[in-house]
Motif scaffolding. Structure first.
Motif, PDB file in Angstrom:
ATOM      1  N   ILE A   1       6.647  -1.751  -7.483  1.00 27.08           N
ATOM      2  CA  ILE A   1       5.252  -1.334  -7.662  1.00 27.08           C
ATOM      3  C   ILE A   1       5.189  -0.026  -8.444  1.00 27.08           C
ATOM      4  CG2 ILE A   1       3.206  -0.511  -6.435  1.00 27.08           C
ATOM      5  CD1 ILE A   1       3.823  -2.551  -4.255  1.00 27.08           C
ATOM      6  N   GLY A   2       6.120   0.887  -8.151  1.00 27.25           N
ATOM      7  CA  GLY A   2       6.168   2.154  -8.887  1.00 27.25           C
ATOM      8  C   GLY A   2       6.440   1.935 -10.363  1.00 27.25           C
ATOM      9  N   LYS A   3       7.344   1.005 -10.685  1.00 24.86           N
ATOM     10  CA  LYS A   3       7.657   0.693 -12.082  1.00 24.86           C
ATOM     11  C   LYS A   3       6.446   0.088 -12.791  1.00 24.86           C
ATOM     12  CE  LYS A   3      12.562  -0.027 -11.047  1.00 24.86           C
ATOM     13  NZ  LYS A   3      13.661  -1.016 -10.924  1.00 24.86           N
ATOM     14  N   LEU A   4       5.746  -0.793 -12.092  1.00 25.91           N
ATOM     15  CA  LEU A   4       4.546  -1.392 -12.681  1.00 25.91           C
ATOM     16  C   LEU A   4       3.501  -0.332 -12.971  1.00 25.91           C
ATOM     17  CD1 LEU A   4       2.899  -3.892 -13.497  1.00 25.91           C
ATOM     18  CD2 LEU A   4       2.190  -4.103 -11.090  1.00 25.91           C
ATOM     19  N   ARG A   5       3.352   0.605 -12.047  1.00 24.27           N
ATOM     20  CA  ARG A   5       2.362   1.675 -12.241  1.00 24.27           C
ATOM     21  C   ARG A   5       2.706   2.524 -13.463  1.00 24.27           C
ATOM     22  NH1 ARG A   5      -0.739   4.653 -13.509  1.00 24.27           N
ATOM     23  NH2 ARG A   5      -2.195   5.986 -12.342  1.00 24.27           N
ATOM     24  N   ILE A   6       3.991   2.808 -13.673  1.00 22.02           N
ATOM     25  CA  ILE A   6       4.407   3.561 -14.857  1.00 22.02           C
ATOM     26  C   ILE A   6       4.088   2.771 -16.122  1.00 22.02           C
ATOM     27  CG2 ILE A   6       6.407   4.515 -16.095  1.00 22.02           C
ATOM     28  CD1 ILE A   6       7.698   4.964 -13.299  1.00 22.02           C
ATOM     29  N   ALA A   7       4.353   1.451 -16.090  1.00 24.29           N
ATOM     30  CA  ALA A   7       4.102   0.610 -17.265  1.00 24.29           C
ATOM     31  C   ALA A   7       2.622   0.556 -17.626  1.00 24.29           C
ATOM     32  CB  ALA A   7       4.633  -0.798 -17.000  1.00 24.29           C
ATOM     33  N   LEU A   8       1.778   0.756 -16.640  1.00 27.82           N
ATOM     34  CA  LEU A   8       0.328   0.705 -16.889  1.00 27.82           C
ATOM     35  C   LEU A   8      -0.227   2.027 -17.423  1.00 27.82           C
ATOM     36  CD1 LEU A   8      -0.855  -1.280 -13.718  1.00 27.82           C
ATOM     37  CD2 LEU A   8      -0.777  -2.105 -16.074  1.00 27.82           C
ATOM     38  N   GLU A   9       0.597   3.075 -17.470  1.00 23.24           N
ATOM     39  CA  GLU A   9       0.099   4.394 -17.874  1.00 23.24           C
ATOM     40  C   GLU A   9      -0.620   4.402 -19.220  1.00 23.24           C
ATOM     41  OE1 GLU A   9      -0.074   8.334 -19.704  1.00 23.24           O
ATOM     42  OE2 GLU A   9       1.150   6.645 -20.401  1.00 23.24           O
ATOM     43  N   PRO A  10      -0.136   3.693 -20.248  1.00 22.61           N
ATOM     44  CA  PRO A  10      -0.845   3.718 -21.536  1.00 22.61           C
ATOM     45  C   PRO A  10      -2.267   3.163 -21.472  1.00 22.61           C
ATOM     46  CG  PRO A  10       1.405   2.942 -21.830  1.00 22.61           C
ATOM     47  CD  PRO A  10       1.161   2.999 -20.361  1.00 22.61           C
ATOM     48  N   TYR A  11      -2.571   2.422 -20.391  1.00 24.37           N
ATOM     49  CA  TYR A  11      -3.905   1.824 -20.269  1.00 24.37           C
ATOM     50  C   TYR A  11      -4.838   2.634 -19.382  1.00 24.37           C
ATOM     51  CZ  TYR A  11      -1.097  -1.970 -22.094  1.00 24.37           C
ATOM     52  OH  TYR A  11      -0.244  -2.711 -22.867  1.00 24.37           O
ATOM     53  N   VAL A  12      -4.323   3.740 -18.838  1.00 24.29           N
ATOM     54  CA  VAL A  12      -5.170   4.617 -18.020  1.00 24.29           C
ATOM     55  C   VAL A  12      -6.011   5.487 -18.953  1.00 24.29           C
ATOM     56  CG1 VAL A  12      -5.158   6.524 -16.359  1.00 24.29           C
ATOM     57  CG2 VAL A  12      -3.494   4.656 -16.132  1.00 24.29           C
ATOM     58  N   ALA A  13      -7.305   5.519 -18.706  1.00 22.25           N
ATOM     59  CA  ALA A  13      -8.206   6.285 -19.579  1.00 22.25           C
ATOM     60  C   ALA A  13      -7.844   7.763 -19.569  1.00 22.25           C
ATOM     61  CB  ALA A  13      -9.649   6.097 -19.115  1.00 22.25           C
ATOM     62  N   ALA A  14      -7.909   8.355 -20.734  1.00 15.83           N
ATOM     63  CA  ALA A  14      -7.599   9.776 -20.857  1.00 15.83           C
ATOM     64  C   ALA A  14      -8.702  10.616 -20.226  1.00 15.83           C
ATOM     65  CB  ALA A  14      -7.423  10.165 -22.319  1.00 15.83           C
ATOM     66  N   ARG A  15      -8.327  11.715 -19.653  1.00 12.70           N
ATOM     67  CA  ARG A  15      -9.272  12.657 -19.050  1.00 12.70           C
ATOM     68  C   ARG A  15     -10.052  13.375 -20.153  1.00 12.70           C
ATOM     69  NH1 ARG A  15      -8.059  18.141 -16.878  1.00 12.70           N
ATOM     70  NH2 ARG A  15      -9.439  18.610 -15.115  1.00 12.70           N
ATOM     71  N   THR A  16     -11.320  13.528 -19.950  1.00 12.14           N
ATOM     72  CA  THR A  16     -12.154  14.177 -20.978  1.00 12.14           C
ATOM     73  C   THR A  16     -12.396  15.651 -20.690  1.00 12.14           C
ATOM     74  OG1 THR A  16     -14.139  13.441 -19.799  1.00 12.14           O
ATOM     75  CG2 THR A  16     -13.320  12.022 -21.584  1.00 12.14           C
ATOM     76  N   SER A  17     -12.261  16.062 -19.425  1.00 12.63           N
ATOM     77  CA  SER A  17     -12.494  17.460 -19.078  1.00 12.63           C
ATOM     78  C   SER A  17     -11.372  18.342 -19.606  1.00 12.63           C
ATOM     79  CB  SER A  17     -12.590  17.613 -17.563  1.00 12.63           C
ATOM     80  OG  SER A  17     -12.625  18.976 -17.194  1.00 12.63           O
ATOM     81  N   SER A  18     -11.716  19.537 -20.023  1.00 12.98           N
ATOM     82  CA  SER A  18     -10.708  20.495 -20.485  1.00 12.98           C
ATOM     83  C   SER A  18     -10.332  21.490 -19.394  1.00 12.98           C
ATOM     84  CB  SER A  18     -11.232  21.251 -21.710  1.00 12.98           C
ATOM     85  OG  SER A  18     -12.421  21.955 -21.378  1.00 12.98           O
ATOM     86  N   ASP A  19     -10.874  21.328 -18.187  1.00 14.19           N
ATOM     87  CA  ASP A  19     -10.541  22.206 -17.074  1.00 14.19           C
ATOM     88  C   ASP A  19      -9.061  22.064 -16.706  1.00 14.19           C
ATOM     89  OD1 ASP A  19     -13.174  22.909 -17.025  1.00 14.19           O
ATOM     90  OD2 ASP A  19     -13.690  21.704 -15.269  1.00 14.19           O
TER      91      ASP A  19
END
Length: 472
Positions: free
Chosen positions: A128-146
């Motif tokens: 499950i941890g490996k799958l989560r890493i593989a999905l990282e490119p599809y996680v939306a980028a954060r827009t806040s600059s904080d």
């Protein structure tokens, strides 16, 4: 003759004082520099013990050559030939998982991989941890600059397992920090920039890897090829600086306060003496600077006092190679807090650099304490060494008594770059700028590494020299 007092004899203060001497000589400017060190030795956490053929580092054992300040200073001092690289053959890093040392996947840097193949083949992460890493490119980028904590950034982008198994341990080895409080912007801005630029840390890592033409694609953990030391130990640098500065250094001279005396500064020492100077560079820890400037700049003092520190210790142990069934041929290993062990990292100095131990011997050391393991700092030296031996027995299978042990404590030595750190430092710098002929420098502000400290000290020296030599 103008006079500058440099407070603090660590590498920052030594670099500042030497830079002042260089500038004065180059410009033929009459300048007297006095470095005031509260203790009996200079060099701060750069201390090397040379004993029985061993070269033992009690503090930092190397510096990052990618940041040029340290190597540049070494060459100006004539120490270029003394610089040595890490040993290629042992260039890998391990992490403890379920009581065993597991190699960090090739191409994995601090908190993210450049390639997924080594991650999938590694026993370090669950499916499950490996799958989560593989999905990282599809996680939306954060827009806040904080600013954001390491805990938040890593779990948001790569998942909790990466934080618990790798990122916390590797960051802990550098900053001895709590990931819930550690600032990403202040400590790992390149990963923040990768998300901003590529929308993905994995994509950013791959782009950086491509730019290096796969130069380090077979290297695990930190990019050790970029680390250097000195043939006779890290203390070579402060020892050489101290020799060059000579009588300019005054030891056992603790500055407790400062005040204006006409157009100059008057520094009060703990001994009851006072020293006058036209300008001051304070390269002491932030909490010490806070006390020194409290009488002249209370607002700056309050901000400086808000920078917290953690304590740490190193325990060096010497062994025979035959004491191990088979020592891990690696530079070292990190220990995630989730493992519940009593050390935060271990390293093999004699594998990392040539000439650190006699033939047939192994020099190892453990790192203890930090923000996540404060209780270890309550132990006596013998108890601490015994705890390290227990951990080495459990993790490395070495039960033989070490030839000898060296314990060195570094109380309140590790500045904690908490979320919002850069904003706090900017505010400190604005407040300090209001203090005439005064500058601060050191690990507490914009970098904890040796090159960062040297650059900080030299920048302060440049600013003070410009102030003193400006035409009136």
């Amino acid at each position: 003759m103008r006079r500058v007092a440099v407070i603090g004899g660590g590498i920052t203060g030594l670099a500042a004082a030497y830079r002042l001497r260089e500038l004065a000589a180059a410009r033929e400017f009459p300048l007297a520099v006095q470095l005031l060190e509260r203790g009996a030795r200079c060099g701060g956490a750069l201390e090397t013990i040379r004993r029985d053929g061993f070269v033992i580092e009690t503090g930092a054992d190397s510096f990052l050559s990618e940041k040029v300040a340290a190597a540049d200073l070494a060459r100006r001092l004539g120490l270029g030939a003394e610089l040595i690289p890490t040993r290629e053959i042992y260039r890998k890093t391990c992490v403890v998982r379920a009581g065993r040392l597991v190699e960090i996947p090739a191409g994995f840097s601090l908190l993210a991989p450049a390639h997924l193949g080594p991650v999938f083949r590694s026993p370090l992460f669950s499916p499950i941890g490996k799958l989560r890493i593989a999905l990282e490119p599809y996680v939306a980028a954060r827009t806040s600059s904080d600013d954001e904590s390491l805990d938040s950034f890593v779990t948001r982008r790569l998942g909790r397992e990466v934080l618990d198994r790798v990122a916390q341990a590797l960051a802990g080895g550098i900053y001895t920090a709590d990931p819930k409080r550690l600032s990403m912007a202040a400590t790992m801005p390149r990963f923040v920039e990768m998300e901003r630029r590529y929308g993905s840390v994995v994509k950013g890592m791959r782009a950086a890897e491509d730019a290096r033409a796969a130069k380090s694609s077979d290297v695990s953990g930190a990019r050790w090829s970029l680390f250097q030391s000195f043939r006779n130990g890290m203390a070579t640098l402060p020892e050489t600086l101290a020799t060059r500065l000579g009588a300019s250094i005054r030891k056992d001279a603790e500055v407790v306060a400062m005040s204006r005396s006409g157009d100059a500064w008057r520094l009060a020492l703990a001994s009851g003496e006072s020293i006058d100077a036209d300008a001051v560079i304070c390269a002491a820890p932030a909490h010490a600077v806070s006390r020194i400037v409290a009488g002249v700049a209370p607002s700056a003092a309050k901000l400086l006092d808000a920078i917290s520190y953690a304590s740490a210790a190193t325990v060096n142990l010497t062994y025979r190679e035959s004491d191990f069934d088979g020592p891990p041929r690696a530079f070292g290993f990190v220990v995630p807090a989730i493992e519940g062990r009593r050390i935060i990292a271990g390293s093999f100095s004699s594998f990392k650099f040539e000439g650190r131990a006699p033939a047939g011997a192994i020099l190892a050391r453990a790192f203890v304490g930090g923000e996540m393991s404060r209780d270890m700092m309550q132990l006596g030296d013998a108890e601490m060494a015994a705890a390290v031996r227990d951990e080495f027995r459990a993790l490395l299978g070495v039960s033989a008594a070490p030839g000898f042990t060296e314990v060195r404590r570094w109380p309140n030595s590790m500045p904690q770059y908490e979320v919002g750190h850069l904003a706090r430092v900017a505010e400190i710098e604005r407040a300090v700028a209001e203090i005439p002929a005064f500058a601060i420098a050191g690990a507490a502000y914009r970098g904890v590494g040796i090159p960062d400290c040297i650059r900080s000290g030299e920048s302060a020296a440049d600013a003070i020299f410009a102030t003193l030599s400006a035409p009136k």
